[in-house]
Structure formats: structure tokens, C-alpha cells
Design an enzyme around this catalytic site. Sequence first.
Site, short mmCIF file in Angstrom:
data_model
loop_
_atom_site.label_atom_id
_atom_site.label_comp_id
_atom_site.label_asym_id
_atom_site.label_seq_id
_atom_site.Cartn_x
_atom_site.Cartn_y
_atom_site.Cartn_z
N ARG A 233 -8.91 -13.68 -5.60
CA ARG A 233 -9.57 -13.51 -4.32
C ARG A 233 -8.51 -13.43 -3.21
O ARG A 233 -7.53 -14.17 -3.22
CB ARG A 233 -10.51 -14.69 -4.01
N GLU A 262 -10.57 -6.18 3.13
CA GLU A 262 -10.52 -5.02 2.23
C GLU A 262 -11.42 -3.90 2.75
O GLU A 262 -12.60 -4.13 2.96
CB GLU A 262 -10.95 -5.43 0.82
N HIS A 284 -8.11 -3.68 -5.52
CA HIS A 284 -9.20 -4.49 -6.05
C HIS A 284 -9.88 -3.81 -7.24
O HIS A 284 -11.10 -3.66 -7.29
CB HIS A 284 -10.24 -4.79 -4.96
#
Length: 320
Positions: A233, A262, A284
Site C-alpha cells: 500500500r 495514484e 500498481h
Amino acid sequence: MKIVFLDRETLSPQTVLRSPSFPHELKLHSRTAPTEVSTRISDAHIVVVNKVKLSAQDIAAAPNLRMIAIAATGTDNVDLVACQARGIVVSNIRNYAKHTVPEHTFALIFALRRSVAAYLQSVRDGRWQQAQQFCFFDHPIRDLTASTLGIIGDGVLGQAVASIGRALGLRVLFTGHKGRTGQGNLYTPFEDMLRQADIITLHCPLNAQTRNMIGPDEFAAMARRPLLINTARGGLVDEAAVGPALDAGHISGAAFDVASVEPPPPDHPFMALLDRPNFILTPHVAWASDEAMQGLADQLIDNIEGFFHGAPVNVMEPAP
């Protein structure tokens, strides 16, 4: 039964989202802005969401809402307290990434430990021709065998990373987050792990206890100049401290698949590190193998069908 998926684009177009096996109306939105959430879920019975935030205000604006099916493991984007107060079932996805995240973790470890990206860039820059021989040695290359791997988090992903590490000849240390105690003899205290590890990889949730748990003080305590890997995370690491830690030699390299924002904006600290040979940022995607994503989609519909038939699974509740 009206089902609304707020961010279908967070799953690959190749991922098959099968139709639930009960009468329903399904509305797919590629993406949803924060200002659009309340309107889009206003008459929904089931909301499917990956990363879109569902606040208490959004939930209050959906009087028919009975279930939120999260197309991910993390639930920090949903107000679980508001859901519990309304009796809304919240289900998440579990264990779907037990292969893809550990494999991506080791892809990053290998890339840094053997300077793969750095050598690729050197070849692109013509360095091989300049060397005028069969090889050159501009960047460090180190074996993994006999190194020490520190793993923060001992869930399914942390255990899978440990299994791969042991198979490669690494010594594995498990630890909890900073300040956590009473884990028993099989766990190494956080501060000891910082001193002993050659590689540190994060596989824990983001919460009040883990936010920015690695910052300037922790970097300074890393005696063996380890690699730092975060496929968990954004926010677990003080991101502004990564560049200075690389400059000071506290770590020999870092690889992140996540960021606190993000996509990261142009002024994010990571964007200034992209030209460095010992820093890697991937968007990600550690979770996003074709196999894992299809497993996620199948489990998502299983969760919805379980709820419809009165047997909800993977139910999430607020932390005590």
C-alpha cells in the site's frame, strides 16, 4: 435487483465478468468521479467498486443499498462504520493474488539486485559498444543466496514471499509493524529486522499503526543498505524520505508498485527518482496477472450471488 459497477476500467478488458445468476439490471461505468458517486448509486441495491471512495454521505444518498461488493482486498475506500449502521453487507476479495504479488515482488528484487534496468539503459545508451569487449561492469550484480529477507506482514502474501525466498536460499525474518509486540519467538522485533535485513519487503495493510512506519529514522537504522520493496500500500513508507535515503546510502535500491496518490502527480517525490538506476516504480500492477484478475472477477460474482441467496461471504466489519 439493480447492480452498479462504478469503475469497471480498473479490471482488464480481457477479464470476463460473468452475469450473476439471478434477475438483475447491471450498469457498468468505466470510471466515476467523486462528484458522480451519489447520483450513480442513488437507486442501486448492490454497488461494485474497486478504488472509488464511498463516503458516509454517498451511502446515505442510496436508500436501497443493501450490499457493497469490493473488487479488491483493501476496504479503506469504503466507510465501514456507516455501512454497519445501515446493515449494509460489505464483501471483499481474498487470496486471489497469492501468486501474482509474490512473483512481482521477486521480479523487482531480481531487477534491482542484478541491476537489470540499469544495464538495459546502458545498452540503449551505447555503452556496450563503447566498452569494446564482450561485457562491462558499470552496475553492481549480487546473488540472492545467503542474503536475509525481512518481511513485514505474515498473511497469505507474506508467507508466499517467504516460501519463494527460502527456495532461493534466503534467510527469512518475519516482523510486525513498528511498535507491535507479543508476536512470539518466530518473529524478529522490528528494529532488529531493520539492522539485519539485506532486503525488506512490505505485505501489510495501511492503517493508523502502519502509516509512514518507515521514515528517516528507520532508514538510518538499516545497517546493511538493504533493498526496500513495497507492493502493498502507498503510505506505508514516508515517500519524501526515499530519495534522501538513496542519497545517503542507507538503502541500496528501492522498488514501489504503489504510491500514496495514484497516479502520482508531477511533483510527487517518486517522479524525481525515475532516472535513477536503483529505483523502480511500476503502476500498481503487482496484482494484475491475467490469471489473478480473472480469479478476482469470478470471486466478485460469487460474493454477490452469496449475498443474494442469503449466505454472504468475505464480509468486512469496522475495526474495533
